[in-house]
Design a protein around this motif. Structure first.
Motif, PDB file in Angstrom:
ATOM      1  N   ASP A 149       0.672  -1.156  -0.255  1.00 16.50           N
ATOM      2  CA  ASP A 149       0.010   0.145  -0.253  1.00 16.50           C
ATOM      3  C   ASP A 149       0.951   1.607   0.238  1.00 16.50           C
ATOM      4  N   ASP A 154      -7.394  -1.355   0.734  1.00 20.84           N
ATOM      5  CA  ASP A 154      -5.874  -0.732   1.356  1.00 20.84           C
ATOM      6  C   ASP A 154      -5.598  -0.423   0.558  1.00 20.84           C
ATOM      7  N   ASP A 157      -4.653   4.355  -0.113  1.00 22.27           N
ATOM      8  CA  ASP A 157      -3.158   5.072   0.081  1.00 22.27           C
ATOM      9  C   ASP A 157      -2.395   5.655  -0.761  1.00 22.27           C
TER      10      ASP A 157
HETATM   11 MG   LIG Z   1      -2.738   1.371   3.885  1.00 18.91          MG
END
Ligand SMILES: [Mg+2]
Ligand SMILES: [Mg+2]
Lengths: 372, 372
Positions: free
Chosen positions: A232, B256, B260
């Protein structure tokens, strides 16, 4: 030694851009005194039209007798739906070849020449002195192939109503991670000697194993810098500071996601080559080389396609299958030179550039061949 | 009706930004004639210092008696390593609260005001009239929790050498997908009425089930437009054309990664709020509201932190737990106004802006409260 190349141009813009790639290869052959044996064969709809299937037997035979495959692109959106899925070019030719040659490593370099900064979606100051990333993606393991992979009926709740449960499994073994890590470190040695290994070690068992194995393999490459990054954060950093990356080493699914995100930074799919490598045998590293873009039937046959992705794919071929890094660099530098000279196919042309000149597919190929 | 809020400021910049958020909430209380009952309690290192653990019993009790939790941030990089992992604020407070209240939906809005376009990593022309995306992420299922999840020894190859195999499992059931889909469609109704559902239906069983269930749930929301997108394309499109997105609906891991990536487009983490929602009970929707950034100990106590993420978290709280969309909009508009007036904390300040004025945490909070 004779370099034996199977050239499968395929459909759409495939034949046009392949022609320019071969033109450039011939220039390299001359300059470096090589002996290059290129045999062309039909694939995709060209294969169906010529021999009744997307991967004709003669084409597969040729591939097996060659050191590598230089591939164009296959599939035509208006014809694909007319035949069963398994017979369509994507499955019957592309996936079939991947499996036949056990291609486990997918290499996707993204290089944005500073002259093309206008084509990059990022603000100029984020591009630094130029984006130059190589995503190394594991191609045969992980979530896309792991078993069990199924959807089952279960009964749940007080009412015992039937509901569905889908299951996919991410699986990696030590050797699978080792072999792709070696590819990443070896190729980093030909670049800026930095590997960023992508994982999700804070929540996945696969992430922990990935990180452990990569760290161990790294000990064999003390000259290469290794850093670890969560996937991420990797997706975020590619946007915030892409210049921090040299080689990004990813398992299959993370590589699928991040290589496409990275590709978006490259300005145009028409600039992006790719390599898929099998195991290195006694006769060298078998490889499959293709541009990242598709058949683009809307511009096919109009001398509009950008041949650079196909031409840069031949550079990867010289580097990875034939270990001819100098010849590969000669092609990459020639591409850099014509870009810097201002030659632009339509996909990378911007009227705001003062020195840019719009050219067709053949003129671009001629100029790159001349610059070798 | 009295709105009962547990305010847990936590560590680092937490108390400073929480103070400004409460200031703004009091202004909203007055303007909309609400009765807001805010009780503060220690959490994180503040909890450890006050009562011996990261989530003191009294703090948890307060949370259970409240309608929602307004959270600051916890954890201090220099103190965390001094105690066992399970006792650290991240696990003992944050993850504990998530589990205690069955928070299954994570909402992360990314809104880039056009005045802050300089803080966005994308070129101006890609930002259109402003980026405004809400990522709705499923938070309790999928790869991070699915069983089996283990690393095992296996013997492989002719030598029967012992190697490791890591296994993670992605699992979703129909009801899990249904409930998060409802959250996405409901919240889209409060926005531009478009949901982009992210999956990998071309290779994952989970992707196929996800797409099927979301498509079925969509029938209950005929006024909301639904489109499906593969996760790798989503990662690319966020960079190429972020203005195409309104609500992005994602399973846990894809959310996730993409949340981001989307956050990177927002200019500064100091601008990004988040909401985590549990099941809607008879007393309304329990929610946990926190800024996306961390404790930022380097700037704590210096009146430098941007309080906007915390302030916008209270807007999400009013919208999702208390159904007070007008009051939420009042906060969001007030933030928009002070940004447009040129007030900037250090993280969003650029010397190139002609009308910008650098201010501290309290001055920013004062201005937003005054603009309510
Ligand atoms: Mg994340
Ligand atoms: Mg992809």
């Amino acid at each position: 030694k004779t370099l034996k190349i199977a050239a499968l141009a395929g459909d759409g813009i495939g034949p046009e851009v392949m022609r320019e790639a071969i033109k450039v290869l011939r220039a390299v052959e001359k300059k470096f005194a090589l002996t290059i044996n290129i045999t062309e064969a039909p694939v995709g709809w060209a294969g169906i039209d010529a021999a009744g299937k997307a991967l004709p037997d003669a084409t597969l035979k040729l591939c097996k007798e060659s050191d590598c495959i230089l591939f164009g692109s296959v599939g035509l959106p208006d014809r694909d739906p007319t035949i069963p899925k398994e017979e369509r070019p994507e499955r019957a030719a592309l996936l079939r070849l991947r499996k036949e040659f056990s291609l486990f490593a997918n290499l996707r370099p993204v290089k944005l020449p500073k002259e093309l900064s206008h084509a990059c979606p990022l603000a100029k100051e984020r591009q630094g002195t130029g984006i130059d990333i190589l995503v190394v993606r594991e191609l045969t393991g992980g979530m896309y192939f792991g078993q069990p992979k199924k959807t089952e009926q279960i009964s749940a709740g007080a009412s015992k109503a039937t509901i569905l449960r889908a299951i996919d499994t991410m699986v990696y073994t030590t050797p699978e991670i080792e072999r792709i890590a070696h590819v990443a470190f070896k190729t980093a040695r030909l670049r800026r000697k930095k590997v960023t290994s992508i994982d999700k070690a804070n929540v996945l068992e696969n992430g922990v194993l990935w990180r452990d194995v990569v760290t161990t393999v790294a000990k064999e490459y003390p000259d290469v810098q290794l850093e670890h990054m969560f996937v991420d954060n990797g997706a975020m950093q590619l946007v915030l500071k892409p210049t921090q990356f040299d080689v990004m080493l990813c398992e299959n699914m993370f590589g699928d996601i991040l290589s496409d995100e990275a590709a978006a930074l490259g300005g145009s799919l028409g600039m992006l080559p790719s390599a898929s490598l099998g195991s290195a045998g006694s006769t060298g590293q078998f490889g499959f080389y293709e541009p990242a873009g598709g058949t683009a039937p809307d511009i096919a046959g109009k001398n509009l396609a950008n041949p650079i992705a196909q031409i840069l794919s031949t550079a990867l071929m010289l580097r990875y299958t034939f270990n001819l890094n100098d010849a590969a660099l000669a092609i990459e530098n020639a591409v850099g030179k014509v870009i810097s000279d201002g030659l632009r196919t339509g996909d990378i042309f911007s009227a705001s550039e003062t020195n840019a000149r719009k050219v067709g597919t053949t003129e671009m190929g001629d100029a790159i061949a001349a610059a070798i």
